[in-house]
Write a protein that holds these residues in place. Structure first.
Motif, PDB file in Angstrom:
ATOM      1  N   LYS A 117      -4.147  -4.502   7.497  1.00 38.53           N
ATOM      2  CA  LYS A 117      -3.386  -5.754   7.430  1.00 38.53           C
ATOM      3  C   LYS A 117      -3.917  -6.538   6.248  1.00 38.53           C
ATOM      4  O   LYS A 117      -5.106  -6.830   6.161  1.00 38.53           O
ATOM      5  CB  LYS A 117      -3.540  -6.534   8.725  1.00 38.53           C
ATOM      6  CG  LYS A 117      -2.857  -5.855   9.889  1.00 38.53           C
ATOM      7  CD  LYS A 117      -2.948  -6.692  11.145  1.00 38.53           C
ATOM      8  CE  LYS A 117      -2.136  -6.104  12.251  1.00 38.53           C
ATOM      9  NZ  LYS A 117      -2.775  -5.032  12.965  1.00 38.53           N
ATOM     10  N   LEU A 118      -3.036  -6.864   5.319  1.00 37.95           N
ATOM     11  CA  LEU A 118      -3.466  -7.535   4.099  1.00 37.95           C
ATOM     12  C   LEU A 118      -3.831  -8.987   4.358  1.00 37.95           C
ATOM     13  O   LEU A 118      -3.057  -9.733   4.963  1.00 37.95           O
ATOM     14  CB  LEU A 118      -2.362  -7.466   3.043  1.00 37.95           C
ATOM     15  CG  LEU A 118      -1.978  -6.070   2.563  1.00 37.95           C
ATOM     16  CD1 LEU A 118      -0.954  -6.171   1.436  1.00 37.95           C
ATOM     17  CD2 LEU A 118      -3.195  -5.283   2.109  1.00 37.95           C
ATOM     18  N   SER A 119      -4.995  -9.355   3.894  1.00 31.20           N
ATOM     19  CA  SER A 119      -5.422 -10.749   3.915  1.00 31.20           C
ATOM     20  C   SER A 119      -6.428 -10.925   2.786  1.00 31.20           C
ATOM     21  O   SER A 119      -7.210 -10.016   2.497  1.00 31.20           O
ATOM     22  CB  SER A 119      -6.023 -11.148   5.259  1.00 31.20           C
ATOM     23  OG  SER A 119      -7.213 -10.429   5.510  1.00 31.20           O
ATOM     24  N   HIS A 120      -6.357 -12.073   2.151  1.00 33.79           N
ATOM     25  CA  HIS A 120      -7.263 -12.334   1.040  1.00 33.79           C
ATOM     26  C   HIS A 120      -8.653 -12.667   1.547  1.00 33.79           C
ATOM     27  O   HIS A 120      -8.820 -13.267   2.613  1.00 33.79           O
ATOM     28  CB  HIS A 120      -6.725 -13.462   0.159  1.00 33.79           C
ATOM     29  CG  HIS A 120      -5.586 -13.025  -0.697  1.00 33.79           C
ATOM     30  ND1 HIS A 120      -5.743 -12.256  -1.813  1.00 33.79           N
ATOM     31  CD2 HIS A 120      -4.255 -13.226  -0.565  1.00 33.79           C
ATOM     32  CE1 HIS A 120      -4.566 -12.016  -2.352  1.00 33.79           C
ATOM     33  NE2 HIS A 120      -3.639 -12.589  -1.609  1.00 33.79           N
ATOM     34  N   SER A 121      -9.637 -12.298   0.751  1.00 34.71           N
ATOM     35  CA  SER A 121     -11.026 -12.618   1.056  1.00 34.71           C
ATOM     36  C   SER A 121     -11.292 -14.076   0.710  1.00 34.71           C
ATOM     37  O   SER A 121     -10.440 -14.758   0.137  1.00 34.71           O
ATOM     38  CB  SER A 121     -11.960 -11.713   0.252  1.00 34.71           C
ATOM     39  OG  SER A 121     -11.884 -12.057  -1.123  1.00 34.71           O
ATOM     40  N   SER A 122     -12.481 -14.518   0.996  1.00 35.83           N
ATOM     41  CA  SER A 122     -12.867 -15.882   0.639  1.00 35.83           C
ATOM     42  C   SER A 122     -13.647 -15.909  -0.675  1.00 35.83           C
ATOM     43  O   SER A 122     -14.237 -16.930  -1.018  1.00 35.83           O
ATOM     44  CB  SER A 122     -13.698 -16.500   1.769  1.00 35.83           C
ATOM     45  OG  SER A 122     -14.851 -15.711   2.001  1.00 35.83           O
ATOM     46  N   ASN A 155     -13.008  -3.055   4.422  1.00 27.58           N
ATOM     47  CA  ASN A 155     -12.886  -3.986   5.548  1.00 27.58           C
ATOM     48  C   ASN A 155     -11.434  -4.066   6.020  1.00 27.58           C
ATOM     49  O   ASN A 155     -11.158  -4.008   7.223  1.00 27.58           O
ATOM     50  CB  ASN A 155     -13.399  -5.365   5.142  1.00 27.58           C
ATOM     51  CG  ASN A 155     -13.220  -6.381   6.242  1.00 27.58           C
ATOM     52  OD1 ASN A 155     -13.846  -6.290   7.291  1.00 27.58           O
ATOM     53  ND2 ASN A 155     -12.339  -7.343   6.015  1.00 27.58           N
ATOM     54  N   LEU A 156     -10.508  -4.206   5.081  1.00 29.80           N
ATOM     55  CA  LEU A 156      -9.086  -4.278   5.452  1.00 29.80           C
ATOM     56  C   LEU A 156      -8.640  -2.985   6.132  1.00 29.80           C
ATOM     57  O   LEU A 156      -7.919  -3.023   7.131  1.00 29.80           O
ATOM     58  CB  LEU A 156      -8.229  -4.564   4.216  1.00 29.80           C
ATOM     59  CG  LEU A 156      -8.400  -5.947   3.585  1.00 29.80           C
ATOM     60  CD1 LEU A 156      -7.598  -6.036   2.294  1.00 29.80           C
ATOM     61  CD2 LEU A 156      -8.008  -7.048   4.552  1.00 29.80           C
ATOM     62  N   ALA A 157      -9.070  -1.850   5.600  1.00 32.79           N
ATOM     63  CA  ALA A 157      -8.690  -0.561   6.177  1.00 32.79           C
ATOM     64  C   ALA A 157      -9.228  -0.417   7.600  1.00 32.79           C
ATOM     65  O   ALA A 157      -8.543   0.103   8.481  1.00 32.79           O
ATOM     66  CB  ALA A 157      -9.184   0.577   5.294  1.00 32.79           C
ATOM     67  N   ARG A 158     -10.422  -0.883   7.821  1.00 26.42           N
ATOM     68  CA  ARG A 158     -11.019  -0.800   9.165  1.00 26.42           C
ATOM     69  C   ARG A 158     -10.313  -1.706  10.170  1.00 26.42           C
ATOM     70  O   ARG A 158     -10.459  -1.526  11.368  1.00 26.42           O
ATOM     71  CB  ARG A 158     -12.501  -1.153   9.099  1.00 26.42           C
ATOM     72  CG  ARG A 158     -13.322  -0.070   8.474  1.00 26.42           C
ATOM     73  CD  ARG A 158     -14.792  -0.387   8.522  1.00 26.42           C
ATOM     74  NE  ARG A 158     -15.537   0.698   7.918  1.00 26.42           N
ATOM     75  CZ  ARG A 158     -16.643   0.533   7.213  1.00 26.42           C
ATOM     76  NH1 ARG A 158     -17.154  -0.678   7.041  1.00 26.42           N
ATOM     77  NH2 ARG A 158     -17.257   1.576   6.693  1.00 26.42           N
ATOM     78  N   HIS A 159      -9.573  -2.664   9.664  1.00 28.18           N
ATOM     79  CA  HIS A 159      -8.845  -3.588  10.534  1.00 28.18           C
ATOM     80  C   HIS A 159      -7.336  -3.345  10.454  1.00 28.18           C
ATOM     81  O   HIS A 159      -6.541  -4.283  10.464  1.00 28.18           O
ATOM     82  CB  HIS A 159      -9.206  -5.043  10.194  1.00 28.18           C
ATOM     83  CG  HIS A 159     -10.613  -5.374  10.538  1.00 28.18           C
ATOM     84  ND1 HIS A 159     -11.639  -5.247   9.637  1.00 28.18           N
ATOM     85  CD2 HIS A 159     -11.169  -5.776  11.705  1.00 28.18           C
ATOM     86  CE1 HIS A 159     -12.773  -5.580  10.223  1.00 28.18           C
ATOM     87  NE2 HIS A 159     -12.523  -5.898  11.480  1.00 28.18           N
TER      88      HIS A 159
END
Length: 173
Positions: free
Chosen positions: A71-76, A64-68
């Protein structure tokens, strides 16, 4: 056009214009567990074991991060989570290439934050980060699972998840 890149015979990826998942081999998974347990042994906490379900979630989040745009962001997710990003190798006159990182180098980059952690104060040095290290050595953690993905630009993102997660404000060991 897709190509296959392998790092340390433990991680292989077919990369091209789309983001793609890294294939963490049994050896890569073992490297991840060994690297975590080496850091944990330094502070006298029990070893962790590999969790396939944590790894599956980590891999989905890495993709998911790679497809976006990586940009690093933590999951929920309720699990603890460490994130790592590396750019592609670039050299004049050459095409960009996947950086040949080993899983141990990724884990050791987090563990190296130990130099900023004060057990006596249970905090990081001012202006420094040490939360990745704290998650690695969290004494209550028993399981780890990781996933990784190659970005469209041939950078990469790694995600490791931990169960149970760190409890903010508590000493890790």
């Amino acid at each position: 056009m897709a190509f296959v890149a392998c790092a340390a015979a433990a991680v292989c990826v077919a990369a091209g214009p789309q983001a793609s998942s890294l294939d963490l081999s049994a050896e890569a998974r073992a490297q991840i567990v060994r690297a975590h347990n080496a850091w944990r042994a330094r502070v006298g906490v029990r070893p962790v074991r590999w969790s396939a379900d944590l790894a599956a979630g980590a891999e989905r989040w890495a993709v998911n991060l790679a497809r976006h745009g990586c940009k690093l962001s933590h999951s929920s997710d309720d699990a603890g989570e460490n994130l790592f990003w590396a750019g592609p190798l670039r050299a004049t006159g050459r095409e960009p290439a996947v950086n040949p990182l080993t899983p141990a180098k990724v884990v050791d980059s987090w563990g190296a934050e130990s130099r900023f952690y004060s057990h006596a104060r249970n905090s990081c040095a001012q202006g420094k980060k040490c939360g990745h290290y704290v998650q690695i050595v969290w004494s209550r953690t028993t399981e780890v699972g990781c996933g990784a993905s190659i970005c469209r630009d041939l950078g990469q993102v790694w995600v490791c998840r931990y169960r149970p997660a760190v409890v903010e404000g508590k000493r890790p060991y």
